[in-house]
Design an enzyme around this catalytic site. Structure first.
Site, mmCIF file in Angstrom:
data_model
loop_
_atom_site.group_PDB
_atom_site.id
_atom_site.type_symbol
_atom_site.label_atom_id
_atom_site.label_comp_id
_atom_site.label_asym_id
_atom_site.label_seq_id
_atom_site.Cartn_x
_atom_site.Cartn_y
_atom_site.Cartn_z
ATOM 1 N N GLY A 102 5.114 -4.227 -0.456
ATOM 2 C CA GLY A 102 6.147 -4.075 -1.579
ATOM 3 C C GLY A 102 5.526 -3.793 -2.984
ATOM 4 N N GLY A 104 4.219 -5.055 -5.645
ATOM 5 C CA GLY A 104 3.748 -6.555 -5.853
ATOM 6 C C GLY A 104 3.435 -6.964 -7.363
ATOM 7 N N ARG A 105 3.319 -5.594 -8.134
ATOM 8 C CA ARG A 105 2.982 -5.692 -9.443
ATOM 9 C C ARG A 105 3.489 -4.481 -10.197
ATOM 10 N NH1 ARG A 105 -3.480 -4.111 -9.562
ATOM 11 N NH2 ARG A 105 -3.568 -2.964 -7.561
ATOM 12 N N ASP A 137 -1.526 -11.671 -8.388
ATOM 13 C CA ASP A 137 -0.870 -12.266 -9.672
ATOM 14 C C ASP A 137 -0.085 -11.307 -10.398
ATOM 15 O OD1 ASP A 137 -2.644 -10.209 -10.557
ATOM 16 O OD2 ASP A 137 -4.122 -11.669 -11.522
ATOM 17 N N GLY A 138 0.381 -10.147 -9.936
ATOM 18 C CA GLY A 138 0.967 -9.184 -10.489
ATOM 19 C C GLY A 138 0.613 -8.358 -11.591
ATOM 20 N N ARG A 188 3.465 4.910 -14.983
ATOM 21 C CA ARG A 188 3.584 6.172 -14.100
ATOM 22 C C ARG A 188 4.814 6.816 -14.005
ATOM 23 N NH1 ARG A 188 0.541 4.113 -8.660
ATOM 24 N NH2 ARG A 188 2.466 2.928 -8.320
ATOM 25 N N ARG A 195 7.324 5.993 -0.344
ATOM 26 C CA ARG A 195 5.771 5.929 0.672
ATOM 27 C C ARG A 195 6.473 6.015 2.123
ATOM 28 N NH1 ARG A 195 2.280 2.927 -2.953
ATOM 29 N NH2 ARG A 195 3.485 2.835 -5.205
ATOM 30 N N ASP A 264 0.791 2.794 3.262
ATOM 31 C CA ASP A 264 1.477 2.219 1.913
ATOM 32 C C ASP A 264 1.131 3.172 0.821
ATOM 33 O OD1 ASP A 264 -0.591 0.695 2.846
ATOM 34 O OD2 ASP A 264 -0.206 0.030 0.827
ATOM 35 N N ASN A 265 0.101 3.805 1.033
ATOM 36 C CA ASN A 265 -0.529 4.864 -0.171
ATOM 37 C C ASN A 265 -0.325 6.332 0.013
ATOM 38 O OD1 ASN A 265 -1.299 2.523 -1.649
ATOM 39 N ND2 ASN A 265 -3.351 2.456 -0.836
HETATM 40 P P1 AMP Z 1 -3.054 -1.352 -3.226
HETATM 41 O O1 AMP Z 1 -4.349 -1.833 -2.777
HETATM 42 O O2 AMP Z 1 -3.274 -1.381 -4.859
HETATM 43 O O3 AMP Z 1 -2.399 -0.051 -2.887
HETATM 44 O O4 AMP Z 1 -2.152 -2.713 -3.230
HETATM 45 C C1 AMP Z 1 -1.754 -2.964 -1.719
HETATM 46 C C2 AMP Z 1 -0.437 -4.066 -1.930
HETATM 47 O O5 AMP Z 1 -0.919 -5.223 -2.356
HETATM 48 C C3 AMP Z 1 0.659 -3.518 -2.568
HETATM 49 O O6 AMP Z 1 1.803 -4.209 -1.995
HETATM 50 C C4 AMP Z 1 0.564 -4.008 -4.212
HETATM 51 O O7 AMP Z 1 1.755 -4.086 -4.680
HETATM 52 C C5 AMP Z 1 -0.272 -5.256 -3.705
HETATM 53 N N1 AMP Z 1 -0.970 -5.720 -4.828
HETATM 54 C C6 AMP Z 1 -2.345 -5.346 -5.122
HETATM 55 N N2 AMP Z 1 -2.792 -6.208 -6.240
HETATM 56 C C7 AMP Z 1 -1.798 -6.844 -6.668
HETATM 57 C C8 AMP Z 1 -1.704 -7.802 -7.573
HETATM 58 N N3 AMP Z 1 -2.723 -8.346 -8.432
HETATM 59 N N4 AMP Z 1 -0.703 -8.662 -7.462
HETATM 60 C C9 AMP Z 1 0.220 -8.627 -6.566
HETATM 61 N N5 AMP Z 1 0.134 -7.501 -5.736
HETATM 62 C C10 AMP Z 1 -0.736 -6.854 -5.871
HETATM 63 MG MG MG Z 2 -0.710 0.892 -3.132
#
Ligand code: AMP
Ligand code: MG
Length: 497
Positions: A102, A104-105, A137-138, A188, A195, A264-265
């Site tokens: 989901g 997350g940030r 940490d969001g 963005r 996704r 998810d990407n």
């Molecule tokens: P990503 O690797 O950026 O595609 O992130 C994979 C998942 O981790 C997604 O659900 C992001 O929202 C979550 N995520 C990545 N970095 C953070 C962060 N610093 N705080 C909260 N969620 C994160």
């Molecule tokens: Mg991602």
């Protein structure tokens, strides 16, 4: 105390960005998201802004230059009309089911309509905790935000489908990664941020009604041609397959590696999304791995086409309850096997100056790639110099890139023969627009980041200007189109962001 006056504010600023809002994703219902406000960041400042994106969106000039805009795109003060939410999705990470992920940030603010009629979803990334933050940490750090901002706009400049970036705001608020860094927020823009993982979420969690509602939503708004098909969900899978095949072919042709092709990407619209440890190829190595955390090389350059197919298979599995028969889902994925190579062949033939691929272009590209892999020839520079040669530059322009002069001389001769046998003349203009002079190499991003950490944002701005027009020559930044420095090969980019 009166509110602080931003230096760019002139007189009374409008509170509104001057655009109409709507919230179609929000109207899908509570199963899909959590409504919540972004978390403020203290004392924000502008790091970078895309004037071309602001113009495309039709942002009010006064507002775009106001303190309100800075606060809005940091998540400190929401523009009237927006309704922020974080969406829920799941996914396969590195080939393994990861369960719920989901936003997350990230906070989706809603959709705004541009003057040309197009609707754009605006999303803040790095804007604070959500129910999907898990251990995170969001936040997003300045470093990764600059990479995402620049690469989004660079890909758009290359005419490769991508989510866009409007701006970055920064704050001195510390963020802990391997070391202490500072926070940033990227705004963005995309028609949709849905996704593959959104579909996987509802399928794996046994929510068939939500799965159907999501598929119907995507068909209605983005794939309306599938509506009348005998099996609209199979037609959707085929349409996504075709867009994804075309996208990956464009990545391969420009030497782009995404680095984290988890499901998810993967955008349901076939856009490049979620820029992390991406890289543009320097010296050609088909097995190159750009993500320092990818120990097995799952996402190496040469595996991207296969991985995209694997991801489409995961999407097909998620859509199975709607499609009905496994055979029908498999049949819907089948077009990938022709669509990807056909599109790649066409793109590579264009780099040779030929509008259509044939056995000759395929064989020559194969030989060239073998030689380039043997010599680790720089991808971008080779193809650009080939275009220059076609436009009249001496053969040395290309031959000087190789140790094995006889081999490249022979291949250049074959290139000439190919065009005479074929009866098609080499189209230097097509070559020029198929092989950019500049791409966002890792070392350029690193240099811009190092300066930005000192609060000097000029290189980010200048890179943006050049990357927006990657097929033009930029004499004032000729060094950026040259070979990467030796230290570039030691840069390690991981998933940390
Ligand atoms: P990503 O690797 O950026 O595609 O992130 C994979 C998942 O981790 C997604 O659900 C992001 O929202 C979550 N995520 C990545 N970095 C953070 C962060 N610093 N705080 C909260 N969620 C994160
Ligand atoms: Mg991602």
């Amino acid at each position: 105390m009166p509110p602080m006056q931003h230096p760019m504010t002139s007189g009374a600023a409008p509170d509104n960005l001057g655009l109409a809002w709507r919230h179609r994703f929000a109207s899908l219902g509570e199963a899909f998201h959590t409504r919540l406000a972004p978390m403020p960041l203290r004392d924000p400042y502008w790091v970078a802004r895309s004037q071309s994106m602001a113009r495309e969106l039709g942002l009010e000039e006064d507002w775009w230059h106001s303190r309100q805009a800075l606060d809005a795109f940091t998540g400190n003060h929401l523009p009237p009309g927006s309704q922020p939410l974080a969406s829920v999705y799941s996914g396969h990470q590195f080939g393994v089911w990861a369960g719920q992920l989901g936003d997350g940030r990230a906070h989706l603010l809603g959709e705004v309509q541009a003057p040309d009629g197009q609707w754009w979803e605006l999303q803040l990334k790095g804007s604070g905790l959500t129910p999907y933050s898990r251990m995170g940490d969001g936040r997003a750090v300045l470093r990764s935000s600059i990479r995402e901002f620049l690469c989004s706009e660079a890909m758009h400049g290359l005419c490769i489908p991508t989510t866009r970036a409007l701006c970055i705001t920064g704050s001195d608020q510390p963020v802990r990664r391997e070391e202490i860094e500072t926070a940033a927020v990227v705004t963005r823009a995309a028609p949709s941020f849905i996704r593959f993982g959104h579909f996987e979420h509802f399928s794996h969690h046994g929510q068939p009604e939500a799965l159907r509602a999501l598929a119907d939503f995507v068909i209605e708004h983005f794939y309306s041609e599938c509506r009348e098909a005998p099996n609209p969900y199979a037609a959707l899978l085929t349409a996504v397959t075709q867009r994804t095949a075309a996208l990956i072919a464009q990545w391969q042709a420009v030497g782009f590696m995404h680095g984290v092709m988890n499901t998810d990407n993967m955008s349901i619209l076939g856009l490049t999304i979620d820029y992390g440890p991406f890289q543009f190829m320097d010296g050609f190595d088909p097995a190159h791995i750009c993500n320092h955390s990818d120990h097995g090389g799952r996402y190496s350059y040469q595996r991207q086409p296969q991985i995209a197919h694997w991801n489409l298979f995961a999407l097909g599995q998620a859509l199975l309850p709607l499609i009905g028969e496994p055979d029908e889902a498999m049949a819907a994925l089948e077009p990938y096997k022709n669509a990807f190579p056909a599109e790649l062949d066409r793109r590579m033939a264009a780099k040779l100056g030929l509008a259509q691929a044939n056995d000759g272009t395929r064989a020559l590209v194969g030989e060239l790639l073998k030689l380039m892999a043997r010599e680790r020839t720089d991808w971008t520079i080779f193809w650009r110099r080939l275009a220059l040669h076609a436009a009249g530059a001496p053969a040395d322009t290309v031959q000087d890139l190789f140790h094995d002069r006889a081999a490249i001389e022979h291949l250049l001769l074959r290139h000439k023969e190919l065009t005479t046998i074929d009866g098609q003349a080499t189209d230097a203009n097509l070559m020029h627009h198929s092989s950019p002079t500049i791409v966002l190499r890792n070392y350029l991003a690193e240099q811009a980041i190092a300066l930005a950490k000192q609060k000097d944002f000029r290189m980010v701005e200048n890179l943006l200007a050049v990357l927006e027009r990657p097929f033009d020559d930029h004499p004032q930044h000729a060094d950026w189109a040259g070979f990467p420095p030796d230290w570039a090969s030691h840069i390690q980019i991981s998933c940390s962001s």
